[in-house]
Design a protein around this motif. Structure first.
Motif, PDB file in Angstrom:
ATOM      1  N   ALA A   8      49.224 -54.019  72.348  1.00  0.00           N
ATOM      2  CA  ALA A   8      48.425 -52.855  71.950  1.00  0.00           C
ATOM      3  C   ALA A   8      49.296 -51.856  71.200  1.00  0.00           C
ATOM      4  N   LEU A   9      50.520 -51.648  71.693  1.00  0.00           N
ATOM      5  CA  LEU A   9      51.398 -50.676  71.041  1.00  0.00           C
ATOM      6  C   LEU A   9      51.825 -51.150  69.657  1.00  0.00           C
ATOM      7  N   SER A  10      52.020 -52.459  69.490  1.00  0.00           N
ATOM      8  CA  SER A  10      52.438 -52.909  68.166  1.00  0.00           C
ATOM      9  C   SER A  10      51.270 -52.833  67.188  1.00  0.00           C
ATOM     10  N   VAL A  11      50.040 -53.055  67.688  1.00  0.00           N
ATOM     11  CA  VAL A  11      48.868 -52.856  66.820  1.00  0.00           C
ATOM     12  C   VAL A  11      48.791 -51.385  66.415  1.00  0.00           C
ATOM     13  N   ASP A  12      49.067 -50.492  67.373  1.00  0.00           N
ATOM     14  CA  ASP A  12      49.047 -49.058  67.115  1.00  0.00           C
ATOM     15  C   ASP A  12      50.041 -48.694  66.007  1.00  0.00           C
ATOM     16  N   ASP A  13      51.261 -49.256  66.117  1.00  0.00           N
ATOM     17  CA  ASP A  13      52.279 -49.012  65.092  1.00  0.00           C
ATOM     18  C   ASP A  13      51.798 -49.456  63.732  1.00  0.00           C
ATOM     19  N   ALA A  16      49.147 -47.199  62.363  1.00  0.00           N
ATOM     20  CA  ALA A  16      49.747 -45.931  61.934  1.00  0.00           C
ATOM     21  C   ALA A  16      50.411 -46.088  60.571  1.00  0.00           C
ATOM     22  N   LYS A  17      51.056 -47.246  60.346  1.00  0.00           N
ATOM     23  CA  LYS A  17      51.701 -47.470  59.050  1.00  0.00           C
ATOM     24  C   LYS A  17      50.649 -47.549  57.947  1.00  0.00           C
ATOM     25  N   ILE A  18      49.531 -48.232  58.250  1.00  0.00           N
ATOM     26  CA  ILE A  18      48.460 -48.328  57.254  1.00  0.00           C
ATOM     27  C   ILE A  18      47.910 -46.933  56.948  1.00  0.00           C
ATOM     28  N   GLU A  19      47.727 -46.125  57.996  1.00  0.00           N
ATOM     29  CA  GLU A  19      47.233 -44.758  57.789  1.00  0.00           C
ATOM     30  C   GLU A  19      48.191 -43.959  56.914  1.00  0.00           C
ATOM     31  N   ALA A  20      49.499 -44.065  57.218  1.00  0.00           N
ATOM     32  CA  ALA A  20      50.494 -43.328  56.426  1.00  0.00           C
ATOM     33  C   ALA A  20      50.436 -43.779  54.969  1.00  0.00           C
ATOM     34  N   GLY A  21      50.305 -45.104  54.754  1.00  0.00           N
ATOM     35  CA  GLY A  21      50.204 -45.625  53.396  1.00  0.00           C
ATOM     36  C   GLY A  21      48.972 -45.086  52.693  1.00  0.00           C
ATOM     37  N   ALA A  22      47.838 -45.075  53.416  1.00  0.00           N
ATOM     38  CA  ALA A  22      46.597 -44.581  52.828  1.00  0.00           C
ATOM     39  C   ALA A  22      46.739 -43.106  52.470  1.00  0.00           C
ATOM     40  N   GLY A 143      36.573 -43.160  64.306  1.00  0.00           N
ATOM     41  CA  GLY A 143      36.927 -44.440  64.913  1.00  0.00           C
ATOM     42  C   GLY A 143      38.436 -44.555  65.124  1.00  0.00           C
ATOM     43  N   LEU A 144      39.225 -44.166  64.098  1.00  0.00           N
ATOM     44  CA  LEU A 144      40.684 -44.253  64.215  1.00  0.00           C
ATOM     45  C   LEU A 144      41.200 -43.313  65.301  1.00  0.00           C
ATOM     46  N   MET A 145      40.589 -42.103  65.383  1.00  0.00           N
ATOM     47  CA  MET A 145      41.016 -41.160  66.423  1.00  0.00           C
ATOM     48  C   MET A 145      40.734 -41.741  67.806  1.00  0.00           C
ATOM     49  N   LEU A 146      39.550 -42.370  67.966  1.00  0.00           N
ATOM     50  CA  LEU A 146      39.217 -43.008  69.244  1.00  0.00           C
ATOM     51  C   LEU A 146      40.212 -44.115  69.564  1.00  0.00           C
ATOM     52  N   PHE A 147      40.576 -44.877  68.524  1.00  0.00           N
ATOM     53  CA  PHE A 147      41.539 -45.963  68.731  1.00  0.00           C
ATOM     54  C   PHE A 147      42.870 -45.418  69.252  1.00  0.00           C
ATOM     55  N   HIS A 148      43.392 -44.387  68.585  1.00  0.00           N
ATOM     56  CA  HIS A 148      44.683 -43.835  69.015  1.00  0.00           C
ATOM     57  C   HIS A 148      44.579 -43.230  70.414  1.00  0.00           C
ATOM     58  N   LEU A 149      43.423 -42.645  70.701  1.00  0.00           N
ATOM     59  CA  LEU A 149      43.207 -42.069  72.032  1.00  0.00           C
ATOM     60  C   LEU A 149      43.246 -43.174  73.095  1.00  0.00           C
ATOM     61  N   HIS A 155      48.894 -46.692  77.084  1.00  0.00           N
ATOM     62  CA  HIS A 155      50.322 -46.433  77.146  1.00  0.00           C
ATOM     63  C   HIS A 155      50.719 -45.802  78.479  1.00  0.00           C
ATOM     64  N   SER A 156      50.024 -44.739  78.863  1.00  0.00           N
ATOM     65  CA  SER A 156      50.252 -44.171  80.193  1.00  0.00           C
ATOM     66  C   SER A 156      49.006 -43.386  80.570  1.00  0.00           C
ATOM     67  N   PRO A 157      48.221 -43.925  81.494  1.00  0.00           N
ATOM     68  CA  PRO A 157      46.888 -43.399  81.786  1.00  0.00           C
ATOM     69  C   PRO A 157      46.874 -41.912  82.163  1.00  0.00           C
ATOM     70  N   GLY A 158      47.911 -41.446  82.817  1.00  0.00           N
ATOM     71  CA  GLY A 158      47.871 -40.047  83.275  1.00  0.00           C
ATOM     72  C   GLY A 158      48.368 -39.078  82.230  1.00  0.00           C
ATOM     73  N   MET A 159      48.718 -39.611  81.037  1.00  0.00           N
ATOM     74  CA  MET A 159      49.394 -38.747  80.090  1.00  0.00           C
ATOM     75  C   MET A 159      48.442 -37.794  79.385  1.00  0.00           C
ATOM     76  N   HIS A 160      49.002 -36.723  78.884  1.00  0.00           N
ATOM     77  CA  HIS A 160      48.176 -35.716  78.257  1.00  0.00           C
ATOM     78  C   HIS A 160      48.181 -35.856  76.755  1.00  0.00           C
ATOM     79  N   ILE A 161      47.010 -35.659  76.140  1.00  0.00           N
ATOM     80  CA  ILE A 161      46.839 -35.889  74.705  1.00  0.00           C
ATOM     81  C   ILE A 161      47.703 -34.971  73.838  1.00  0.00           C
ATOM     82  N   LEU A 162      48.082 -33.795  74.384  1.00  0.00           N
ATOM     83  CA  LEU A 162      48.885 -32.868  73.587  1.00  0.00           C
ATOM     84  C   LEU A 162      50.301 -33.386  73.376  1.00  0.00           C
ATOM     85  N   ASN A 163      50.744 -34.320  74.220  1.00  0.00           N
ATOM     86  CA  ASN A 163      52.115 -34.772  74.102  1.00  0.00           C
ATOM     87  C   ASN A 163      52.185 -36.119  73.412  1.00  0.00           C
TER      88      ASN A 163
END
Lengths: 167, 428
Positions: A8-13, A16-22, A143-149, A155-163
């Motif tokens: 999942a994390l490598s898909v995320d990476d 993110a690269k595609i987004e940066a390119g776009a 959709g992309l925001m939901l994906f990253h969320l 990545h870590s279920p208890g983590m906070h979105i601000l960090n």
């Protein structure tokens, strides 16, 4: 489970690269189109009629994809005063905030799809294209925001979105 | 409406990003308002971003990113140093003048604080300044710099209230100079009290050299404002010209921008614009809800009926904005409060250009207000001083700045004079 997380994390990476390119392509086109408008108006005295509308739609795309990449990097403005002062409430607030955010993004996604469908029989004012291409930025961004969320949660279920996630 | 407002506050305190908190709270309001279609969410978001005036935002961010390379910061600081280093108050005055130059290039206050701070703070510490004092001076100067156009706050305020952005830019000049003068006076008193040394006066030959070194960087604000004030460019067009100019100067004259730096600047610009625009989009949903609820109009009518005049409302505005903008990182706070306060100001007959400049002045103070101002943390990161140590020096400067904000609120001609001279404003 661990392997699933790594995948999942490598898909995320990758996303993110595609987004940066776009974003690079979009910002470059945005600059070029707007500058072309200035040059044709003030230098050639023969202004383009379609440049302003095209620039506005490119800007909607830049904004939505930029906002998505910001979700991944923890770049959205927020108040972390309570979280810093009372670390004990973190585990409870993290999931709650994520759920409410996801709910809003789902509504944005759904209404964005509705608007896009509605716009498909509507033409742009000065461009030979249908308005759906402009409105499509909303559901794609949501959709992309939901994906990253979702990746934040995996990545870590208890983590906070601000960090931002730490590797 | 009240439910949405309460939920919004709860979400923000829980640490939800403000853009999402505004949107989610508005959803609840829409749901309570039976019959309101959910389509509003997408159409209001799209409508807010689909705006040519706001297109100035990514361009001014990008121009700032490209002009804030190390070499340009050093050249502008050197210029400020040879010009005012000898004035009593020493390096503090240099920080203020460098900030005037810098803010004229970049539209982002946090970026200004970082750029000038990273060059000046080490220099000030070498000259024996306490780290907290040096940081406080940089923070105060950056808070002043928000008034120097181009300014993203003014772009957003202008496009939402339908006020001319060119007029707002012109209106910021004189208040920026008044603020600089007030802070210089304050630094002078400090210098007498704390025994801060000034630098030796620099011969004119050397000043000339510094001007030449900074020439290409200084030409940029001249092009931007010459174009906007002369009515040649719209602010958005001036911003894109600034971007092209910055790329040419950075790659060919100063040779500091590499292609990979350029690409990274594009990505950072996209992300920063995305954050700002999503916020403006959600705020637009929230604003719709507020207008439909009729609360701001009722509130405005009540305030007008109560006989409270302009002065009282101006004081109230400053007192509300100061903590609100500090807590909500400036722009989000402004987007939230505008649908309520701007209609009241209009009802009371306050000019929206004047009101916008007062709001911007207060934001400059708020962004550095201890203990929450975002800009303050950027300065603390650079100075290495603690919050307490910096606050001790910073609070008196912020008091001076708030006093100047009050002066601007009661002397509207400070705001109108420059736009009037350029034909951008006609007195009623």
């Amino acid at each position: 489970m661990i392997r699933l997380r790594a995948a999942a994390l490598s898909v995320d990476d990758c996303i993110a690269k595609i987004e940066a390119g776009a974003i690079i392509v979009l910002v470059l086109s945005l600059t070029a189109v707007t500058f072309a408008q200035v040059v044709t108006r003030y230098v050639l005295n023969d202004p383009l009629i379609w440049s302003e509308e095209l620039a506005r739609y490119l800007f909607v795309w830049v904004s939505m994809i930029g906002a998505a990449l910001a979700v991944r990097n923890g770049g959205h403005f927020g108040l972390d005063l309570l979280l810093r002062r009372m670390p004990a409430v973190r585990p409870a607030l993290g999931p709650a905030v994520t759920i409410v955010t996801a709910f809003f993004l789902l509504v944005l996604l759904k209404s964005g799809i509705d608007e896009t469908v509605l716009a498909s029989n509507q033409f742009a004012m000065t461009l030979p294209m249908r308005m759906e291409w402009a409105y499509l930025a909303l559901p794609v961004g949501a959709g992309l925001m939901l994906f990253h969320l979702a990746i934040h949660v995996i990545h870590s279920p208890g983590m906070h979105i601000l960090n931002p996630p730490t590797k | 409406m009240t439910a949405s407002l309460a939920l919004f506050l709860a979400f923000v305190i829980a640490g939800m990003p403000i853009a999402f908190a505004l949107g989610a709270a508005a959803l609840v309001g829409l749901w309570l308002l039976e019959g309101a279609p959910l389509r509003i969410v997408a159409s209001r978001t799209f409508g807010a971003i689909d705006n040519f005036s706001l297109l100035a935002i990514p361009f001014f961010i990008l121009a700032g990113e490209l002009m804030e390379t190390g070499g340009i910061s050093h050249r502008l600081v050197t210029l400020a140093r040879v010009l005012v280093g000898h004035v009593r108050g020493g390096l503090g005055n240099v920080v203020l003048v460098a900030m005037l130059f810098f803010s004229g290039i970049s539209g982002s206050t946090n970026a200004d604080a970082a750029a000038v701070g990273s060059v000046m703070l080490p220099a000030m510490k070498r000259e024996g300044y306490n780290a907290g004092h040096a940081g406080a001076i940089v923070a105060a100067a950056a808070g002043m710099g928000i008034l120097v156009p181009p300014c993203l706050t003014m772009v957003v305020y202008g496009s939402i209230t339908n006020t001319s952005i060119a007029t707002l830019f012109a209106a910021g000049f004189l208040p920026a100079l008044v603020m600089t003068a007030a802070l210089m006076l304050h630094l002078r008193f400090d210098a007498l009290r704390l025994g801060v040394k000034s630098e030796p006066r620099v011969p004119w030959r050397e000043r000339g050299k510094a001007v030449l070194a900074a020439f290409w960087a200084l030409l940029l604000p001249v092009i931007i404002f010459g174009g906007i004030l002369g009515g040649v460019f719209t602010p958005t067009e001036a911003a894109v010209v600034a971007v092209i100019y910055a790329i040419i100067i950075g790659m060919m004259v100063y040779r500091e921008i590499t292609p990979s730096y350029l690409l990274r600047a594009f990505v950072r610009t996209g992300v920063t614009s995305g954050v700002v625009m999503l916020l403006i989009g959600s705020a637009n949903i929230f604003a719709w809800l507020m207008t439909v609820s009729g609360v701001p109009a009722a509130l405005a009518a009540a305030i007008v009926a109560s006989g409270a005049g302009k002065p009282l409302f101006m004081m109230l505005s400053i007192l509300v904005f100061l903590p609100l903008f500090a807590l909500l990182d400036g722009l989000p706070g402004m987007l939230m409060i505008m649908p309520v306060f701007v209609p009241i100001a209009q009802q009371l007959g306050i000019d929206l250009v004047h009101y916008g400049i007062v709001m911007t002045t207060v934001m400059g103070v708020s962004l550095f207000l201890p203990p929450v101002g975002v800009g303050l943390y950027i300065v603390l990161g650079l100075s290495g001083a603690t919050l307490g140590e910096t606050s001790r020096y910073l609070l008196p400067y912020l008091a001076t700045m708030t006093a100047v904000a009050a002066v601007i609120a009661f002397l509207p001609w400070l705001v109108y004079l420059v736009p009037y001279l350029f034909g951008l404003y006609t007195p009623r």
